[in-house]
Design a protein around this motif. Structure first.
Motif, short mmCIF file in Angstrom:
data_model
loop_
_atom_site.label_atom_id
_atom_site.label_comp_id
_atom_site.label_asym_id
_atom_site.label_seq_id
_atom_site.Cartn_x
_atom_site.Cartn_y
_atom_site.Cartn_z
N GLY A 89 -19.28 6.88 37.63
CA GLY A 89 -19.26 8.44 37.92
C GLY A 89 -18.36 8.76 38.22
O GLY A 89 -17.98 10.64 37.38
N VAL A 136 -16.73 3.09 34.81
CA VAL A 136 -18.61 3.31 34.56
C VAL A 136 -18.91 1.76 35.55
O VAL A 136 -20.13 1.22 36.26
CB VAL A 136 -18.01 2.56 32.95
N GLU A 161 -27.02 7.67 30.84
CA GLU A 161 -25.80 8.25 30.50
C GLU A 161 -26.13 9.87 29.93
O GLU A 161 -24.64 10.17 29.69
CB GLU A 161 -24.55 7.70 30.66
N PRO A 171 -24.07 5.04 23.70
CA PRO A 171 -23.20 4.65 24.60
C PRO A 171 -21.79 3.46 24.46
O PRO A 171 -20.82 3.47 24.79
CB PRO A 171 -24.09 3.56 25.52
N ASP A 190 -16.00 10.31 27.67
CA ASP A 190 -17.72 10.52 27.69
C ASP A 190 -18.19 10.71 26.03
O ASP A 190 -19.06 10.57 26.15
CB ASP A 190 -17.53 12.17 28.02
N SER A 235 -22.72 13.05 38.90
CA SER A 235 -23.78 12.98 37.87
C SER A 235 -25.18 12.08 38.36
O SER A 235 -26.46 13.22 37.65
CB SER A 235 -22.97 11.84 36.74
N ALA A 237 -25.81 9.39 37.99
CA ALA A 237 -26.32 8.41 36.99
C ALA A 237 -26.41 6.57 37.36
O ALA A 237 -27.33 6.13 36.92
CB ALA A 237 -25.84 8.24 35.52
#
Length: 271
Positions: A89, A136, A161, A171, A190, A235, A237
């Protein structure tokens, strides 16, 4: 009778104007002091940029919407200095020599030095070997795209995401199933449809992995333009992604986190 003309020089302390030569010397001395002060400030800024926080100019849209073209971001060079490594992230700047760029382009040394100084102050585009991407996968992670829901999976856990992915992007249009070697990172932009990242170097030496030692620092702030001044929040995520060496077993085909538990990954999980 003394006919010598009376001495007319006045005490300089009385405020009488200086002669032309003296004024010239005084102006040169003032400019000299200003030049030394400016040089000292420039050296201090460059040292601060080299070891603490460095501004970087964002030259492309590969990290939209998080970072826009023309943004000046502030990169925290102390983020990974004290036995701390990049996390999933994190948005990082790294030297892509040997991973994204196999051979750095040749350039005139003097021009390169001047460009490097300007880039270190955020006044010029970064070197062609410098990149900014989002982490990632870290060492040991198995990163797969895509699951049945069209999402990236890390260690068996689907990653949401949507918070930072460019609107309308998937993605990844390129399927992959990789395990990140220790000491390296799997990074992606991104704006997935407009980003050359780890996916584009799967067949190159290193397989698109970025060595942790090549990371310059973490992007913590957007410093310019003033209307975009902000800090980059984590984030979240990847909050529920299990540790490397574990995989997430989910019920049914949902690919989500519900009714899941972490169990050791089976042999041959490298795919």
């Amino acid at each position: 009778m003394d006919t010598e003309a009376p001495h007319t020089e006045r005490d300089r302390s009385s405020g009488a104007p200086l002669g032309t030569g003296e004024r010239s010397r005084s102006v040169r001395a003032s400019w000299g002091r200003a030049g030394l002060l400016g040089l000292g400030c420039a050296v201090a800024v460059l040292l601060f940029s080299a070891f603490v926080v460095q501004p970087f100019l964002i030259p492309s849209g590969s990290m939209e919407p998080t970072l826009q073209v023309g943004d000046r971001v502030l990169v925290n060079k102390l983020a990974y200095r004290f036995d701390t490594e990049p996390e999933r992230g994190d948005v990082v700047v790294f030297d892509g020599t040997g991973s994204f760029v196999q051979e750095p382009p040749e350039e005139n040394p003097v021009i390169g030095l001047l460009h490097g100084a300007a880039a270190a102050l955020g006044l010029a585009e970064p070197a062609e070997t410098d990149f900014v991407k989002r982490v990632v996968g870290v060492g040991g992670d198995r990163v797969v795209c895509c699951d049945k829901g069209g999402r990236v999976e890390v260690n068996g856990r689907a990653v949401d995401e949507r918070r930072y992915l460019y609107p309308g992007d998937t993605p990844s249009r390129v399927p992959f199933d990789i395990v990140v070697p220790p000491g390296t990172l799997w990074v992606m932009g991104d704006h997935r449809a407009n980003s050359r990242d780890s996916r584009d170097h799967l067949g190159d030496p290193g397989g698109g992995m970025v060595p942790v030692g090549k990371v310059v620092g973490r992007v913590d702030w957007i410093g310019w333009p003033l209307g975009r001044w902000s800090s980059l929040e984590h984030s979240g995520a990847f909050r529920d992604v299990p540790a490397p060496g574990l995989r997430d077993v989910t019920a049914g085909d949902s690919g989500g986190a519900a009714d899941s538990k972490d169990v050791p990954a089976p042999d041959g999980a490298h795919g």
